[in-house]
Design an enzyme around this catalytic site. Structure first.
Site, short mmCIF file in Angstrom:
data_model
loop_
_atom_site.label_atom_id
_atom_site.label_comp_id
_atom_site.label_asym_id
_atom_site.label_seq_id
_atom_site.Cartn_x
_atom_site.Cartn_y
_atom_site.Cartn_z
N HIS A 103 1.39 3.92 1.80
CA HIS A 103 1.79 4.70 2.96
C HIS A 103 3.31 4.76 2.90
CE1 HIS A 103 -1.99 4.24 5.72
NE2 HIS A 103 -1.96 5.43 5.12
N ASP A 158 5.80 4.67 4.79
CA ASP A 158 6.71 3.71 5.46
C ASP A 158 6.84 2.40 4.67
OD1 ASP A 158 3.98 3.36 6.33
OD2 ASP A 158 4.65 2.02 7.93
N HIS A 159 6.06 2.27 3.59
CA HIS A 159 6.14 1.06 2.75
C HIS A 159 6.67 1.33 1.34
CE1 HIS A 159 3.97 -1.65 5.59
NE2 HIS A 159 3.71 -0.45 6.09
N HIS A 183 -7.16 -1.93 5.46
CA HIS A 183 -6.34 -0.89 6.07
C HIS A 183 -7.05 0.44 5.82
CE1 HIS A 183 -2.74 0.46 7.94
NE2 HIS A 183 -2.17 0.99 6.87
N HIS A 206 0.87 -1.19 0.00
CA HIS A 206 0.00 0.00 0.00
C HIS A 206 0.90 1.23 0.00
CE1 HIS A 206 1.00 -0.54 4.21
NE2 HIS A 206 0.50 0.65 4.51
N ASP A 263 0.15 -4.06 5.83
CA ASP A 263 -0.58 -3.53 6.99
C ASP A 263 -2.06 -3.85 6.85
OD1 ASP A 263 1.83 -2.46 7.57
OD2 ASP A 263 1.16 -0.37 7.69
N HIS A 272 6.59 -5.43 11.64
CA HIS A 272 5.91 -4.13 11.68
C HIS A 272 5.58 -3.75 13.13
CE1 HIS A 272 2.87 -1.01 10.58
NE2 HIS A 272 3.61 -0.90 9.49
ZN ZN Z 1 3.08 0.53 7.91
#
Ligand code: ZN
Length: 301
Positions: A66, A68-69, A145, A64, A214, A268
């Site tokens: 976001h 942080d990914h 998510h 996804h 996530d 995570h």
């Molecule tokens: Zn994350």
């Protein structure tokens, strides 16, 4: 021939990195095929520190969008460019075409190699094959998510190992081109008699590895994780912390049990845990084969 399957955890933290845990990324190698599952900020440096070669990557799967990914994609693409990469790079993910175009539009740089977006469905409950080689396939399923998100699964094809002694004894079939034909076609005729592959072979089930990205705990995860050898799952928090966008250690353990997986690898982790043994303990109460990942942990199957 023994196929080499290797998993290297490059980042096992969550939204905020810590000194010990980078943003999400997993390196997966199946023989000659190397890929990333997620590419959080700092992933390229983690690749160097793990002694891996980023030029070998041909496919990057984003669960996804976001940061942080995926934020590590910008730096990684830039370095590949500086290192004169020319071969295409495939980037998979929900709405990949939009995000890849946006990333390539940023700043004054342009890649001299094609970056090919591959959209992955993020609604419904179907398992979709997103890529396939002669040895394995990667499938995806939508998860739950706060933004469109998917889980991925790498599944080796099942193979049949022919028991040549049995084949010779039962049917007079000897080592040679006919054996290859039997493997490919599943059935051959020898001296007017039919020989089927199932009669003279042992089925070797392909290895299955699943990564949640996530998600809160959901039925689609149970569906895609069914019987997996390894389930890598978001276990951001312990039971007492309420987090509606992620999965807790206990919930992930329950899911691993329901899906009948062999091993749960937890990842995570929220930055509030400097020691994740608390989460590991919580998961093991429900599913004893639960293990907390750490950065640079390597699994060879
Ligand atoms: Zn994350």
């Amino acid at each position: 021939m023994v196929i080499m399957l290797e998993i290297v955890f490059l980042g096992t933290g969550s939204g905020v990195p810590t000194a010990q845990r980078n943003h999400a990324s997993i390196w997966l190698r199946h023989e000659g095929d190397s890929m990333l599952w997620d590419c959080g900020e700092g992933t390229q440096r983690q690749i160097f520190m793990a002694g891996l070669n980023f030029m070998k990557l041909d496919k990057i799967f984003i669960t996804h969008w976001h940061a942080d990914h995926w934020a590590g994609l910008i730096g990684l693409l830039l370095t590949m460019n500086l290192e004169e990469r020319r071969k295409p790079l495939h980037v998979y993910g929900p709405e990949a075409d939009r995000f890849v175009a946006d990333i390539l539009d940023l700043g004054y740089w342009g890649t001299r190699f094609p970056v090919i977006p591959q959209n992955v469905p993020y609604e419904g409950d179907d398992i979709t094959t997103v890529m396939k080689t002669k040895d394995f396939e990667v499938t995806s399923i939508p998860v739950e998510h706060s933004v469109p998100a998917v889980a991925y699964c790498l599944r080796e094809h099942d193979t049949h190992n022919i028991d040549i002694k049995k084949a010779e004894k039962l049917h007079g079939l000897k080592e040679g081109p006919l054996v290859g034909k039997l493997k490919r076609a599943g059935e051959i005729t020898l001296n007017g008699k039919k020989i089927s592959l199932a009669d003279v072979s042992v089925l070797k089930k392909g290895v299955k590895i699943v990564y949640s990205g996530d998600t809160r705990s959901c039925d689609n995860m149970i569906k895609i994780a069914q019987g997996a050898d390894i389930l890598i799952h978001d276990t951001t928090v312990t039971e007492e912390i309420e987090d509606r966008m992620h999965t807790g250690a206990k919930e992930a353990a329950l899911l691993a049990k329901q899906a009948g997986v062999k091993k749960l690898i937890m990842t995570h982790f929220s930055r509030r845990y400097t020691d994740v043994s608390e989460l590991e303990k919580e998961a093991r109460k429900t599913f004893p084969e639960s293990f907390a990942a750490k950065d640079f942990m390597k699994l060879v199957l």
